[in-house]
Design a protein around this motif. Structure first.
Motif, mmCIF file in Angstrom:
data_model
loop_
_atom_site.group_PDB
_atom_site.id
_atom_site.type_symbol
_atom_site.label_atom_id
_atom_site.label_comp_id
_atom_site.label_asym_id
_atom_site.label_seq_id
_atom_site.Cartn_x
_atom_site.Cartn_y
_atom_site.Cartn_z
ATOM 1 N N GLN A 54 0.850 -1.185 0.000
ATOM 2 C CA GLN A 54 0.000 0.000 0.000
ATOM 3 C C GLN A 54 0.884 1.233 0.000
ATOM 4 O O GLN A 54 1.818 1.334 0.782
ATOM 5 C CB GLN A 54 -0.895 -0.015 1.235
ATOM 6 N N THR A 55 0.588 2.177 -0.898
ATOM 7 C CA THR A 55 1.399 3.380 -1.001
ATOM 8 C C THR A 55 0.633 4.636 -0.612
ATOM 9 O O THR A 55 1.241 5.668 -0.365
ATOM 10 C CB THR A 55 1.942 3.563 -2.429
ATOM 11 N N GLU A 56 -0.685 4.560 -0.577
ATOM 12 C CA GLU A 56 -1.492 5.708 -0.206
ATOM 13 C C GLU A 56 -2.376 5.345 0.974
ATOM 14 O O GLU A 56 -2.926 4.245 1.029
ATOM 15 C CB GLU A 56 -2.363 6.171 -1.373
ATOM 16 N N PHE A 57 -2.485 6.276 1.904
ATOM 17 C CA PHE A 57 -3.228 6.022 3.120
ATOM 18 C C PHE A 57 -4.258 7.113 3.368
ATOM 19 O O PHE A 57 -4.074 8.251 2.959
ATOM 20 C CB PHE A 57 -2.262 5.960 4.322
ATOM 21 N N ASP A 58 -5.327 6.732 4.061
ATOM 22 C CA ASP A 58 -6.324 7.689 4.529
ATOM 23 C C ASP A 58 -6.159 7.797 6.035
ATOM 24 O O ASP A 58 -6.012 6.789 6.727
ATOM 25 C CB ASP A 58 -7.739 7.209 4.207
ATOM 26 N N VAL A 59 -6.187 9.019 6.544
ATOM 27 C CA VAL A 59 -6.101 9.260 7.982
ATOM 28 C C VAL A 59 -7.524 9.467 8.472
ATOM 29 O O VAL A 59 -8.197 10.406 8.051
ATOM 30 C CB VAL A 59 -5.222 10.488 8.298
ATOM 31 N N VAL A 60 -7.977 8.563 9.356
ATOM 32 C CA VAL A 60 -9.355 8.590 9.829
ATOM 33 C C VAL A 60 -9.386 8.912 11.320
ATOM 34 O O VAL A 60 -8.766 8.216 12.121
ATOM 35 C CB VAL A 60 -10.049 7.230 9.578
ATOM 36 N N LEU A 61 -10.094 9.973 11.661
ATOM 37 C CA LEU A 61 -10.285 10.345 13.057
ATOM 38 C C LEU A 61 -11.399 9.471 13.619
ATOM 39 O O LEU A 61 -12.522 9.500 13.144
ATOM 40 C CB LEU A 61 -10.666 11.826 13.169
ATOM 41 N N LYS A 62 -11.066 8.656 14.627
ATOM 42 C CA LYS A 62 -12.038 7.747 15.225
ATOM 43 C C LYS A 62 -12.728 8.370 16.435
ATOM 44 O O LYS A 62 -13.892 8.110 16.680
ATOM 45 C CB LYS A 62 -11.359 6.443 15.652
ATOM 46 N N ASP A 63 -11.982 9.169 17.207
ATOM 47 C CA ASP A 63 -12.538 9.789 18.415
ATOM 48 C C ASP A 63 -11.705 11.020 18.763
ATOM 49 O O ASP A 63 -10.477 10.976 18.677
ATOM 50 C CB ASP A 63 -12.513 8.785 19.573
ATOM 51 N N ALA A 64 -12.375 12.077 19.160
ATOM 52 C CA ALA A 64 -11.672 13.318 19.494
ATOM 53 C C ALA A 64 -11.074 13.284 20.891
ATOM 54 O O ALA A 64 -10.212 14.102 21.206
ATOM 55 C CB ALA A 64 -12.619 14.505 19.362
ATOM 56 N N GLY A 65 -11.509 12.362 21.730
ATOM 57 C CA GLY A 65 -10.970 12.310 23.081
ATOM 58 C C GLY A 65 -11.533 13.418 23.948
ATOM 59 O O GLY A 65 -12.554 14.042 23.629
ATOM 60 N N SER A 66 -10.848 13.697 25.059
ATOM 61 C CA SER A 66 -11.367 14.675 26.014
ATOM 62 C C SER A 66 -11.010 16.118 25.666
ATOM 63 O O SER A 66 -11.631 17.052 26.153
ATOM 64 C CB SER A 66 -10.856 14.338 27.416
ATOM 65 N N SER A 67 -9.993 16.324 24.830
ATOM 66 C CA SER A 67 -9.567 17.687 24.449
ATOM 67 C C SER A 67 -10.034 18.014 23.040
ATOM 68 O O SER A 67 -9.233 18.203 22.127
ATOM 69 C CB SER A 67 -8.051 17.801 24.538
ATOM 70 N N LYS A 68 -11.339 18.090 22.872
ATOM 71 C CA LYS A 68 -11.913 18.301 21.544
ATOM 72 C C LYS A 68 -11.414 19.590 20.893
ATOM 73 O O LYS A 68 -11.126 19.615 19.706
ATOM 74 C CB LYS A 68 -13.433 18.303 21.660
ATOM 75 N N LEU A 69 -11.287 20.649 21.658
ATOM 76 C CA LEU A 69 -10.841 21.928 21.111
ATOM 77 C C LEU A 69 -9.426 21.814 20.539
ATOM 78 O O LEU A 69 -9.146 22.324 19.449
ATOM 79 C CB LEU A 69 -10.903 23.026 22.170
ATOM 80 N N LYS A 70 -8.543 21.123 21.251
ATOM 81 C CA LYS A 70 -7.174 20.928 20.762
ATOM 82 C C LYS A 70 -7.172 20.115 19.468
ATOM 83 O O LYS A 70 -6.394 20.382 18.550
ATOM 84 C CB LYS A 70 -6.313 20.237 21.818
ATOM 85 N N VAL A 71 -8.047 19.131 19.398
ATOM 86 C CA VAL A 71 -8.138 18.297 18.188
ATOM 87 C C VAL A 71 -8.650 19.131 17.018
ATOM 88 O O VAL A 71 -8.126 19.037 15.907
ATOM 89 C CB VAL A 71 -9.022 17.053 18.433
ATOM 90 N N VAL A 72 -9.649 19.974 17.251
ATOM 91 C CA VAL A 72 -10.171 20.851 16.199
ATOM 92 C C VAL A 72 -9.060 21.757 15.678
ATOM 93 O O VAL A 72 -8.876 21.907 14.460
ATOM 94 C CB VAL A 72 -11.376 21.688 16.697
ATOM 95 N N LYS A 73 -8.290 22.348 16.600
ATOM 96 C CA LYS A 73 -7.189 23.224 16.185
ATOM 97 C C LYS A 73 -6.140 22.450 15.384
ATOM 98 O O LYS A 73 -5.631 22.944 14.375
ATOM 99 C CB LYS A 73 -6.542 23.876 17.408
ATOM 100 N N ALA A 74 -5.828 21.231 15.821
ATOM 101 C CA ALA A 74 -4.839 20.420 15.103
ATOM 102 C C ALA A 74 -5.345 20.054 13.711
ATOM 103 O O ALA A 74 -4.597 20.133 12.731
ATOM 104 C CB ALA A 74 -4.516 19.159 15.907
ATOM 105 N N VAL A 75 -6.608 19.679 13.602
ATOM 106 C CA VAL A 75 -7.195 19.340 12.300
ATOM 107 C C VAL A 75 -7.157 20.562 11.386
ATOM 108 O O VAL A 75 -6.813 20.462 10.207
ATOM 109 C CB VAL A 75 -8.632 18.797 12.456
ATOM 110 N N LYS A 76 -7.485 21.720 11.936
ATOM 111 C CA LYS A 76 -7.450 22.967 11.161
ATOM 112 C C LYS A 76 -6.049 23.215 10.611
ATOM 113 O O LYS A 76 -5.877 23.521 9.432
ATOM 114 C CB LYS A 76 -7.897 24.134 12.048
ATOM 115 N N GLU A 77 -5.037 23.074 11.462
ATOM 116 C CA GLU A 77 -3.645 23.282 11.037
ATOM 117 C C GLU A 77 -3.208 22.265 9.991
ATOM 118 O O GLU A 77 -2.575 22.615 9.000
ATOM 119 C CB GLU A 77 -2.700 23.154 12.240
ATOM 120 N N LEU A 78 -3.531 20.993 10.236
ATOM 121 C CA LEU A 78 -3.054 19.917 9.365
ATOM 122 C C LEU A 78 -3.721 19.909 7.997
ATOM 123 O O LEU A 78 -3.121 19.489 7.012
ATOM 124 C CB LEU A 78 -3.271 18.563 10.050
ATOM 125 N N THR A 79 -4.964 20.367 7.934
ATOM 126 C CA THR A 79 -5.703 20.293 6.674
ATOM 127 C C THR A 79 -5.796 21.615 5.935
ATOM 128 O O THR A 79 -6.083 21.628 4.745
ATOM 129 C CB THR A 79 -7.142 19.800 6.926
#
Length: 123
Positions: A54-79
């Motif tokens: 496999q040479t191409e991958f999909d990154v799938v968010l399964k759960d945001a965990g307890s720090s949802k705001l931090k995850v939103v900020k990270a997703v914003k930066e990464l995408t």
């Protein structure tokens, strides 16, 4: 109609080697460039020659965990998405954060999201 279904089934069940041979025949005998045969190759590769890595991958968010705001900020930066779009991805788990990326990039994204408490899967 049944003949077309049989033909479609034959195409889907081709091995990667057979798809490459088909692409060569299409190019040499009919003047159809191999890029047009990629759609056929994609179906055969997904069907699985286990030797293909496999040479191409999909990154799938399964759960945001307890720090949802931090995850939103990270997703914003990464995408590069806006805040609203990033929040939408985080709110509607499981969701694809990035699709068709290299293994290295996928692992980097996964590590960044896990660092802020998210559960991530690579497909």
């Amino acid at each position: 109609m049944a003949e077309l279904k049989d033909f479609a089934e034959q195409l889907v069940n081709l091995t990667v080697k057979e798809v490459n041979e088909l692409a060569t025949i299409l190019k040499d005998e009919y003047g159809i460039e191999p890029a047009a045969a990629v759609a056929v190759a994609g179906g055969a590769a997904a069907g699985g020659d286990a030797a293909e890595a496999q040479t191409e991958f999909d990154v799938v968010l399964k759960d945001a965990g307890s720090s949802k705001l931090k995850v939103v900020k990270a997703v914003k930066e990464l995408t590069g998405l806006g805040l609203k779009e990033a929040k939408g991805l985080v709110d509607e788990v499981p969701s694809n954060i990035k699709e068709g990326v290299s293994k290295e990039e996928a692992e980097g994204i996964k590590a960044s999201l896990e660092e802020v408490g998210a559960a991530v899967e690579l497909k």
